[in-house]
Design an enzyme around this catalytic site. Structure first.
Site, PDB file in Angstrom:
ATOM      1  N   THR A  15       0.825  -1.208   0.000  1.00 27.59           N
ATOM      2  CA  THR A  15       0.000   0.000   0.000  1.00 27.59           C
ATOM      3  C   THR A  15       0.861   1.261   0.000  1.00 27.59           C
ATOM      4  O   THR A  15       0.432   2.307  -0.487  1.00 27.59           O
ATOM      5  CB  THR A  15      -0.919   0.017   1.226  1.00 27.59           C
ATOM      6  OG1 THR A  15      -0.120  -0.124   2.415  1.00 27.59           O
ATOM      7  CG2 THR A  15      -1.909  -1.135   1.177  1.00 27.59           C
ATOM      8  N   ARG A  16       2.105   1.150   0.499  1.00 27.73           N
ATOM      9  CA  ARG A  16       2.957   2.341   0.605  1.00 27.73           C
ATOM     10  C   ARG A  16       3.443   2.835  -0.759  1.00 27.73           C
ATOM     11  O   ARG A  16       3.868   3.979  -0.882  1.00 27.73           O
ATOM     12  CB  ARG A  16       4.151   2.044   1.512  1.00 27.73           C
ATOM     13  CG  ARG A  16       3.754   1.849   2.969  1.00 27.73           C
ATOM     14  CD  ARG A  16       4.883   1.251   3.777  1.00 27.73           C
ATOM     15  NE  ARG A  16       6.039   2.126   3.816  1.00 27.73           N
ATOM     16  CZ  ARG A  16       7.227   1.753   4.287  1.00 27.73           C
ATOM     17  NH1 ARG A  16       7.417   0.513   4.719  1.00 27.73           N
ATOM     18  NH2 ARG A  16       8.231   2.592   4.297  1.00 27.73           N
ATOM     19  N   MET A  17       3.382   1.979  -1.789  1.00 24.93           N
ATOM     20  CA  MET A  17       3.771   2.425  -3.127  1.00 24.93           C
ATOM     21  C   MET A  17       2.721   3.351  -3.740  1.00 24.93           C
ATOM     22  O   MET A  17       3.010   4.075  -4.695  1.00 24.93           O
ATOM     23  CB  MET A  17       3.984   1.221  -4.045  1.00 24.93           C
ATOM     24  CG  MET A  17       5.170   0.356  -3.701  1.00 24.93           C
ATOM     25  SD  MET A  17       6.769   1.181  -3.830  1.00 24.93           S
ATOM     26  CE  MET A  17       6.947   1.352  -5.606  1.00 24.93           C
TER      27      MET A  17
END
Length: 248
Positions: A15-17
Site C-alpha cells: 500500500t505504501r507504493m
C-alpha cells in the site's frame, strides 16, 4: 546434487507504493524490478526459479512469461513469508540441493554476494545461512541475536523485540541459503506464535539450530545492496544507484 534453486517472494500487496501496479513490476531503467533479482539469482548459479505470486498474480505472471527458467506458485492468502515459501514445495519436491530465498523487491542484489551465501552453505554443510548486514538504520528490520561466543541464536522481528534486542545493529536482509530438504522440514514446524499471527520464514533458522543443525549468520551484505523498495522515493533512489552503476 541439484544446481541451486531460488524462491523469490513476490506475492505481497504494497500500500505504501500508492500504485495499482504490483510492487515487483514497478520499472527501474525500463525493466520490472523483479528482473534484477532474477539476474542475481542466475548469476549465482540458480537454474530453477520459483516466483511466489499472490496479489495480482496473473499480472505478475504475464510480465515474466518470457523467462523459461521461472515457475510460479500461488500464495492465495498472505499469511507471512514462511507460508509463502511453503507454496513452492510442489515445484521443488524433486530438488536435491541448495535453495536461495530472496525478496522480489530488492533489485540491488548482486550475484557475487548470493554466491558467497551458497559457498558458505556448502563449505559448512549448513542447514541455513542467513544473509545479514550491519547498520544503525535498523528501524523495522529483523535483528540477529547471537550468543556470547558470536554464534547465531535467532532472528527477532522488531515488533517482537525487547529493548535490548531492538538496539542490535546486525539485521536480517531477507536473503537466505538453505539446504532444500532442511528448509521444508523446518517450514512444517513453523507456528504463527507472534504478534502478527503469521508464519515467519525467519523462524526456520532457530528451529534448525535447536534441532542441532548448523545455522550461520553471514554479514555478506552492505545495507545498500539489501535495500528493499517500499515507497516511490526508494524506487527513485535505487534507479539512481543502478544508473550510476551502469556507467561506471
Amino acid at each position: 546434487m541439484s544446481a541451486p534453486a531460488a524462491v523469490i517472494l513476490a506475492a505481497g500487496k504494497s500500500t505504501r507504493m500508492k500504485s495499482e501496479l504490483p510492487k515487483v513490476l514497478h520499472p527501474i531503467l525500463g525493466r520490472p524490478m523483479i528482473e534484477y533479482v532474477l539476474d542475481a539469482a542466475r548469476a549465482a548459479g540458480c537454474e530453477k526459479i520459483v516466483v511466489i505470486v499472490g496479489h495480482k498474480a496473473e499480472e505478475v505472471k504475464a510480465a515474466l512469461t518470457q523467462h523459461s527458467d521461472v515457475e510460479f506458485a500461488l500464495q492465495a492468502e498472505q499469511k507471512g513469508t514462511g507460508h509463502a515459501v511453503m507454496m513452492s514445495a510442489e515445484s521443488l519436491a524433486s530438488h536435491d540441493g541448495p535453495v536461495l530465498v530472496l525478496a522480489g523487491d530488492t533489485p540491488l542484489l548482486k550475484g557475487s554476494t548470493l554466491s558467497r551465501l551458497l559457498d558458505v552453505q556448502q563449505q559448512q554443510q549448513a542447514a541455513c545461512v542467513v544473509g545479514t548486514a550491519i547498520t544503525e538504520a535498523n528501524e523495522g528490520l529483523g535483528r540477529i541475536v547471537r550468543d556470547a561466543e558470536g554464534n547465531f541464536l535467532r532472528i527477532v522481528e522488531q515488533k517482537d523485540a525487547t529493548p535490548e534486542e531492538a538496539a542490535i545493529q546486525e539485521i536480517n536482509t531477507g536473503c537466505f541459503a538453505f539446504d532444500g530438504k532442511q528448509l521444508f522440514n523446518a517450514l512444517e514446524q513453523v507456528k504463527p506464535d507472534n504478534n502478527q499471527a503469521e508464519y515467519y520464514l525467519t523462524d526456520c533458522a532457530e528451529i534448525l539450530r535447536k534441532a542441532g543443525e548448523t545455522v550461520v549468520a553471514d554479514a555478506a551484505f552492505n545495507i545498500q545492496e539489501a535495500m528493499g523498495v517500499n515507497t516511490q522515493d526508494q524506487l527513485a533512489e535505487i534507479a539512481e544507484i543502478l544508473q550510476r552503476e551502469s556507467v561506471e
